[in-house]
Design an enzyme around this catalytic site. Structure first.
Site, PDB file in Angstrom:
ATOM      1  N   GLY A 325       5.258  -4.888   6.882  1.00 41.18           N
ATOM      2  CA  GLY A 325       4.301  -5.989   6.852  1.00 41.18           C
ATOM      3  C   GLY A 325       4.230  -6.631   5.478  1.00 41.18           C
ATOM      4  N   SER A 326       3.043  -7.095   5.135  1.00 37.98           N
ATOM      5  CA  SER A 326       2.868  -7.856   3.890  1.00 37.98           C
ATOM      6  C   SER A 326       2.961  -7.006   2.635  1.00 37.98           C
ATOM      7  CB  SER A 326       1.512  -8.568   3.919  1.00 37.98           C
ATOM      8  OG  SER A 326       1.476  -9.537   4.948  1.00 37.98           O
TER       9      SER A 326
END
Length: 616
Positions: A325-326
């Site tokens: 993810g981020s």
């Protein structure tokens, strides 16, 4: 005439008697000579051979299993020790009917029916004079129950042995591993002589990886036995050499705090000292108690733990792979600055979605960010900014830069079973989808790789390793769990950390990204600002959300209506203090939703425990 005949017959009789006497004397002499020759052969010529056989009838050589080495944490807290237990054992050569003996032991409740298959398998691969363990840990009542029936079970004895015990129960079990009975697979690879008299070996984790060091060297003793094979006395022969002790890098206090912070969630936490690569925390939740494995679980007990939907036996920290993810956005920002693809001042407009030129498909952002530069993109976790940056870097550029931080390959930590994850590239896809028509790399796949989705997969250990390199401004060490091993003199010898090739970037590049990560926690618009309130130390971090299932570009997402097993995984990376980092960690909470809501508070709890905040 008659008188002359009687005289002649007397003479003949005397002669016959004399002949018989001579023959008898010769025969007797030969027999005596043969007896003497036999006695000479037994007592003089073959004395050593028959003396040895004679001794073997009353003295038996018995292997003595070594005392297993102890395992300590970095501060000397005992994590694995040995405690005396009573063990029920059978020697096949002293038992007239093994099957009948086992059946009667089952009847009185000293042997479990589920163990019979294991016992027979052990007997089949052992020597007939080896002592076979039937039960590994008997309580006082069971010992007494056998004692009153001892004469009915020839060849069966209760012996005192040392058994592995983990005083902290399930704490750090996925790092330590556990001890279990030697099975057929183990027996095929282990040296029988080296494991004579030993019934258990390490199964996972440190116990398995350092089996040769912890096990020690088997010894032997001479045992005086009577005609029934019962031991009367023992004589020392060759002493067993105890296994060597091991000191780990783990911090037991911090480990307990990390496992408590996860609460009832499934997930993982790995914390590393960026100055050495020492693994301070290695938590996978849920945990399990390793102590019953030493005794041997029943079929029902093992089925219950192995079929648990939360998979407590699965090592999420080491073997679990998830989209990062981020959390990879700071690494992409470094790549953009290092390659000149972007500058700190460059900005784009974020309307809340992104389109590739000439395409109508929308790549969503979690909100509209307006005019966004690199710092703001990290602080607010702007997807659109990193969609564009990923398109500019291209997938092979992303792959090559992220590989410097250890993503896409095993870290090389000591314990086995590590997952390598996936760091995608055009070449990777050609190899992975060799037999499919969609092996061409598509632009949209690069876009989603910019926010750590798509094919990209990492383990919590890899993410913690990458965070440690990030915190140390490119200085890298191989993650490790063992810091010292006892030498032959009983002194713990320290092991030097293993350095890795550094990631060399300018100070300005590091400053921009690391200060932006602090903004994630300190800036008014930071995605994890709530979790840093009141922290007496400065730390940096990055939230992340690993998507579990996809939604359409025009669909609305309502996390409250999504079943828990379909909710996104929550991630958070952090390190502290900012200026001279001592700890870097990665937190994964499975199906926890957003990283700021669940993973960031978990990281804060671990950091508070490390710095001694609110300790009484």
């Amino acid at each position: 005439m008659a008188q002359a005949l009687r005289i002649k017959e007397a003479f003949v009789e005397q002669r016959i008697f004399a002949i018989r006497t001579v023959v008898a004397g010769v025969a007797g002499g030969l027999l005596i000579a043969a007896l003497i020759a036999r006695l000479v052969g037994l007592q003089v010529v073959n004395y050593e051979h028959y003396s040895t056989l004679s001794q073997g009838n009353r003295i038996r050589i018995v292997p003595v299993s070594p005392t297993r080495g102890l395992i300590y944490d970095r501060d000397g807290v005992l994590l694995a020790e040995n405690l005396p237990v009573f063990q029920l054992e059978l020697t096949p050569e002293q038992t007239s009917d093994v099957d009948e003996t086992l059946a009667r032991l089952v009847e009185i409740g000293l042997v479990r029916p589920d163990d019979l298959e294991r016992i027979h398998a052990t007997i089949a691969r052992s020597r007939h004079f080896d002592s076979i363990p039937l039960r590994f840990r008997l309580d006082d009542h069971e010992v007494a129950r056998f004692a009153v029936r001892r004469q009915s079970f020839p060849g069966v004895e209760i012996r005192s042995r040392l058994a592995r015990y983990y005083p902290l129960s399930g704490t750090a079990v996925h790092a330590l591993g556990y001890m279990g009975a030697i099975n057929e697979e183990d027996a095929a690879t282990l040296d029988k002589a080296a494991y004579a008299g030993t019934s258990h070996n390490g199964k996972l984790g440190i116990e398995r990886a350092f089996e040769n060091i912890l096990h020690g060297k088997v010894g032997h003793k001479q045992v005086l036995v009577n005609a029934q094979g019962r031991e009367l006395d023992t004589y020392p022969d060759e002493s067993a050499l105890a296994g060597r002790n091991i000191q780990l890098t783990l911090d037991a206090h911090l480990q307990r705090a990390a496992e408590a912070a996860l609460g009832g969630h499934t997930g993982a936490i790995v914390a590393i000292d960026p100055r050495s690569g020492d693994v301070l925390v290695f938590a996978s939740a849920p945990t399990f108690d390793p102590n019953p494995f030493g005794e041997g679980l029943t079929a029902d007990e093992y089925a219950r733990i192995s079929t648990d939907p939360d998979k407590p036996l699965f090592n999420r920290a080491l073997r679990g792979t998830y989209p990062p993810g981020s959390t990879i956005k700071p690494l992409l920002a470094l790549a953009g600055l290092a390659t000149g693809t972007v500058t700190e001042q460059d900005s784009i407009w974020c309307p809340g979605f992104y389109r590739l030129p000439g395409h109508t498909h929308r790549y969503r952002d979690w909100r509209s960010h307006g005019r966004t530069d690199l710092r703001k993109a990290i602080v607010e976790s702007c997807d659109v900014y990193f969609y564009q940056l990923a398109r500019d870097l291209q997938i092979d550029g992303i792959h090559d830069f992220l590989a410097k931080f250890g993503l896409g390959e095993k870290t090389g930590i000591e314990i086995a079973g590590e997952a390598a994850g996936i760091l995608p590239s055009r070449e990777w896809k050609r190899n992975a989808f060799r037999n499919r028509a969609d092996q061409v790399w598509f632009p949209g796949e690069t876009i989603i790789a910019g926010i750590g989705q798509g094919y990209m997969l990492t383990s919590p250990l890899q993410l913690a390793h990458a965070t440690a390199i990030l915190a140390a401004r490119g200085k890298a060490f191989r993650p490790r769990m063992v810091s010292a091993i006892e030498n032959a003199d009983g002194v713990l010898e320290q092991i030097e950390p293993e350095g890795l090739p550094p990631v060399q970037l300018s100070d300005d590049t590091w400053d921009t990204v690391l200060e932006s990560m602090e903004g994630v926690l300190r800036a008014p618009t930071g995605t994890a600002r709530g979790s840093a309130v009141g922290a007496p130390y400065r730390y940096a971090g990055k939230t992340g959300t690993a998507q579990v299932y996809s939604i359409g570009p025009d669909e609305e997402f309502d996390g409250g209506e999504v079943p828990e097993h379909l909710r996104d995984h929550a991630l958070f990376l952090a390190f502290a203090p900012i200026d001279e980092p001592e700890i870097a960690l990665a937190v994964l909470v499975e199906h926890g939703g957003g990283g700021s809501r669940t993973a960031a508070p978990v990281a804060r709890a671990v950091l508070d425990a490390y710095f001694g905040v609110d300790e009484t």
